[in-house]
Write a protein that holds these residues in place. Structure first.
Motif, PDB file in Angstrom:
ATOM      1  N   THR A 139       0.929  -1.027  -0.008  1.00 57.29           N
ATOM      2  CA  THR A 139      -0.060  -0.048   0.001  1.00 57.29           C
ATOM      3  C   THR A 139       0.854   1.270   0.096  1.00 57.29           C
ATOM      4  O   THR A 139       1.647   1.446   1.029  1.00 57.29           O
ATOM      5  CB  THR A 139      -0.797   0.053   1.150  1.00 57.29           C
ATOM      6  OG1 THR A 139      -1.843  -0.986   1.400  1.00 57.29           O
ATOM      7  CG2 THR A 139      -1.817   1.160   1.182  1.00 57.29           C
ATOM      8  N   ILE A 140       0.876   1.942  -1.186  1.00 58.95           N
ATOM      9  CA  ILE A 140       1.617   3.236  -1.297  1.00 58.95           C
ATOM     10  C   ILE A 140       0.625   4.374  -1.601  1.00 58.95           C
ATOM     11  O   ILE A 140       0.216   4.271  -2.778  1.00 58.95           O
ATOM     12  CB  ILE A 140       2.598   3.190  -2.203  1.00 58.95           C
ATOM     13  CG1 ILE A 140       3.600   1.966  -2.015  1.00 58.95           C
ATOM     14  CG2 ILE A 140       3.393   4.623  -2.350  1.00 58.95           C
ATOM     15  CD1 ILE A 140       5.022   1.689  -2.979  1.00 58.95           C
ATOM     16  N   GLU A 141       0.625   5.280  -0.712  1.00 65.09           N
ATOM     17  CA  GLU A 141      -0.287   6.455  -1.164  1.00 65.09           C
ATOM     18  C   GLU A 141       0.379   7.430  -2.110  1.00 65.09           C
ATOM     19  O   GLU A 141       1.379   7.653  -1.891  1.00 65.09           O
ATOM     20  CB  GLU A 141      -0.797   7.467   0.219  1.00 65.09           C
ATOM     21  CG  GLU A 141      -1.706   6.482   1.095  1.00 65.09           C
ATOM     22  CD  GLU A 141      -3.002   6.245   0.440  1.00 65.09           C
ATOM     23  OE1 GLU A 141      -3.470   7.050  -0.245  1.00 65.09           O
ATOM     24  OE2 GLU A 141      -3.457   5.065   0.947  1.00 65.09           O
ATOM     25  N   PRO A 142      -0.188   7.817  -3.168  1.00 67.07           N
ATOM     26  CA  PRO A 142       0.190   8.532  -3.997  1.00 67.07           C
ATOM     27  C   PRO A 142       0.319  10.032  -3.486  1.00 67.07           C
ATOM     28  O   PRO A 142      -0.324  10.514  -2.320  1.00 67.07           O
ATOM     29  CB  PRO A 142      -0.596   8.463  -5.260  1.00 67.07           C
ATOM     30  CG  PRO A 142      -2.067   8.360  -4.620  1.00 67.07           C
ATOM     31  CD  PRO A 142      -1.606   7.203  -3.388  1.00 67.07           C
ATOM     32  N   TYR A 187       4.105   3.794  -8.612  1.00 67.59           N
ATOM     33  CA  TYR A 187       3.206   2.776  -8.325  1.00 67.59           C
ATOM     34  C   TYR A 187       1.708   3.215  -8.340  1.00 67.59           C
ATOM     35  O   TYR A 187       1.115   4.065  -7.450  1.00 67.59           O
ATOM     36  CB  TYR A 187       3.507   2.328  -6.896  1.00 67.59           C
ATOM     37  CG  TYR A 187       2.896   0.967  -6.172  1.00 67.59           C
ATOM     38  CD1 TYR A 187       3.334  -0.318  -6.701  1.00 67.59           C
ATOM     39  CD2 TYR A 187       1.721   1.161  -5.475  1.00 67.59           C
ATOM     40  CE1 TYR A 187       2.700  -1.475  -6.396  1.00 67.59           C
ATOM     41  CE2 TYR A 187       0.944   0.034  -4.804  1.00 67.59           C
ATOM     42  CZ  TYR A 187       1.462  -1.077  -5.455  1.00 67.59           C
ATOM     43  OH  TYR A 187       0.970  -2.681  -4.896  1.00 67.59           O
ATOM     44  N   ASN A 221       7.886   5.466  -5.701  1.00 66.89           N
ATOM     45  CA  ASN A 221       6.464   5.336  -4.888  1.00 66.89           C
ATOM     46  C   ASN A 221       5.429   5.844  -5.832  1.00 66.89           C
ATOM     47  O   ASN A 221       4.446   5.386  -5.835  1.00 66.89           O
ATOM     48  CB  ASN A 221       6.508   5.745  -3.344  1.00 66.89           C
ATOM     49  CG  ASN A 221       7.511   5.053  -2.518  1.00 66.89           C
ATOM     50  OD1 ASN A 221       7.667   3.941  -2.678  1.00 66.89           O
ATOM     51  ND2 ASN A 221       7.540   5.750  -1.384  1.00 66.89           N
ATOM     52  N   GLN A 222       5.536   6.866  -6.251  1.00 64.60           N
ATOM     53  CA  GLN A 222       4.762   7.751  -7.072  1.00 64.60           C
ATOM     54  C   GLN A 222       4.639   7.046  -8.618  1.00 64.60           C
ATOM     55  O   GLN A 222       3.265   7.097  -9.087  1.00 64.60           O
ATOM     56  CB  GLN A 222       5.075   9.215  -7.344  1.00 64.60           C
ATOM     57  CG  GLN A 222       3.936  10.154  -8.011  1.00 64.60           C
ATOM     58  CD  GLN A 222       2.879  10.245  -7.321  1.00 64.60           C
ATOM     59  OE1 GLN A 222       2.732   9.895  -5.962  1.00 64.60           O
ATOM     60  NE2 GLN A 222       1.820  11.115  -7.636  1.00 64.60           N
ATOM     61  N   GLN A 273       0.645  11.197 -12.122  1.00 64.57           N
ATOM     62  CA  GLN A 273       0.899   9.989 -12.493  1.00 64.57           C
ATOM     63  C   GLN A 273       0.353   9.411 -13.974  1.00 64.57           C
ATOM     64  O   GLN A 273      -0.290   8.634 -14.278  1.00 64.57           O
ATOM     65  CB  GLN A 273       0.206   8.845 -11.514  1.00 64.57           C
ATOM     66  CG  GLN A 273       0.549   9.015  -9.970  1.00 64.57           C
ATOM     67  CD  GLN A 273      -0.143   8.058  -8.985  1.00 64.57           C
ATOM     68  OE1 GLN A 273      -1.401   8.006  -9.003  1.00 64.57           O
ATOM     69  NE2 GLN A 273       0.734   7.270  -8.373  1.00 64.57           N
ATOM     70  N   GLU A 285      -2.037   1.912  -8.975  1.00 60.99           N
ATOM     71  CA  GLU A 285      -3.073   0.812  -8.965  1.00 60.99           C
ATOM     72  C   GLU A 285      -2.546  -0.502  -8.869  1.00 60.99           C
ATOM     73  O   GLU A 285      -2.671  -1.512  -9.699  1.00 60.99           O
ATOM     74  CB  GLU A 285      -4.017   0.957 -10.220  1.00 60.99           C
ATOM     75  CG  GLU A 285      -4.928   2.421 -10.103  1.00 60.99           C
ATOM     76  CD  GLU A 285      -5.819   2.387 -11.194  1.00 60.99           C
ATOM     77  OE1 GLU A 285      -5.675   1.542 -12.135  1.00 60.99           O
ATOM     78  OE2 GLU A 285      -6.746   3.405 -11.272  1.00 60.99           O
ATOM     79  N   ASP A 330      -0.579  13.768  -2.849  1.00 60.88           N
ATOM     80  CA  ASP A 330      -1.684  14.640  -3.066  1.00 60.88           C
ATOM     81  C   ASP A 330      -1.943  15.590  -4.305  1.00 60.88           C
ATOM     82  O   ASP A 330      -0.755  16.510  -4.383  1.00 60.88           O
ATOM     83  CB  ASP A 330      -2.471  15.345  -1.734  1.00 60.88           C
ATOM     84  CG  ASP A 330      -3.497  15.642  -1.736  1.00 60.88           C
ATOM     85  OD1 ASP A 330      -4.395  16.088  -2.657  1.00 60.88           O
ATOM     86  OD2 ASP A 330      -4.176  16.281  -0.534  1.00 60.88           O
TER      87      ASP A 330
END
Length: 272
Positions: free
Chosen positions: A4-7, A170, A167-168, A144, A172, A9
């Protein structure tokens, strides 16, 4: 266990119901830095500093509209069903070749009205344009978009990229190739090249035409890695076709202007 990696904002600033997106902040930053660069050079080239402020006042909105129209036309099936999305430029979808088309047409008219050489204006602007593009690609990073095909995290780590980029990328559940970064770095290299060529005192117009050739060469290969290209046909990517055409046209213009004696004035020569 799924990663789980949050993009990042997409909203940079929110004041009540007003949202300012990173995409807009980055694009405007590129414009302002490019404008400052052109203004700094304009006085050395015997032009009033406000010349480029006046030019950008017209060129910026026209270029944004042209860039959006270009993108919407090639994605018309989607926008025909979602017409309200046509104005949602903060979500991305500004085609660079549309920007160039709008900018060049605006400069042609502006140069005619102000009685200034079109080639002089574009030569001064060339480093600003490619620097603005280099900065603007980071707006695609935040959104993204403008990425390549699937890759492994190990592939990205082997490029020695910082974690915030990895991380960005990544999206979906899948890591993607950072083609936005490749083009940004290519454009930064072009900026250094064009700034160096200013001192080489090329013939008037050839700094801008070098920019067209350099940018188009890199764009052709990077576009081939992307997964979100605007397509001319099932097999032809629009940006690649235009890049080849622009390289050929720019080289022919250089040859023609030299042959006809239209390029005898040098970049460092003053006069309109």
């Amino acid at each position: 266990m799924e990663t789980t990696i949050e993009p990042i904002d997409r909203v940079a600033i929110q004041i009540g119901p007003i949202q300012i997106y990173w995409y807009a902040v980055i694009i405007i930053s590129g414009v302002l830095i490019g404008l400052w660069l052109a203004m700094s050079e304009s006085e050395r080239r015997d032009l009033p500093k406000e010349t480029f402020v006046d030019l950008v006042f017209f060129a910026l909105p026209i270029s944004i509209i042209a860039a959006r129209l270009y993108y919407v036309i090639f994605q018309w099936e989607y926008y025909a069903e979602n017409p309200i999305k046509i104005i949602a430029i903060w979500e991305g979808g500004l085609a660079m070749h549309g920007v160039l088309t709008g900018a060049v047409l605006t400069i042609l008219v502006f140069a005619k009205v102000r009685d200034i050489s079109f080639w002089k204006l574009t030569d001064i602007l060339a480093p600003s344009l490619i620097l603005g593009q280099a900065i603007g690609r980071w707006g695609n990073f935040i959104n993204q978009e403008a990425h390549g095909g699937p890759v492994s995290r190990e592939f990205l780590e082997n490029l020695y990229l910082p974690d915030f980029i990895i991380n960005q990328m990544y999206i979906e559940g899948t890591y993607y190739q950072p083609t936005f970064l490749y083009e940004s770095l290519w454009n930064f290299g072009g900026f250094i090249l064009l700034m160096s060529l200013r001192r080489a005192n090329l013939r008037r117009g050839e700094l801008f035409l070098t920019y067209i050739i350099y940018y188009s060469f890199g764009r052709f290969f990077i576009e081939g890695m992307r997964t979100d290209s605007l397509m001319l046909t099932d097999n032809l990517r629009m940006a690649q076709v235009i890049s080849v055409v622009l390289i050929f046209v720019a080289m022919m213009i250089i040859w023609y202007r030299r042959k006809k004696g239209y390029a005898d004035i040098r970049y460092l020569d003053n006069g309109m």
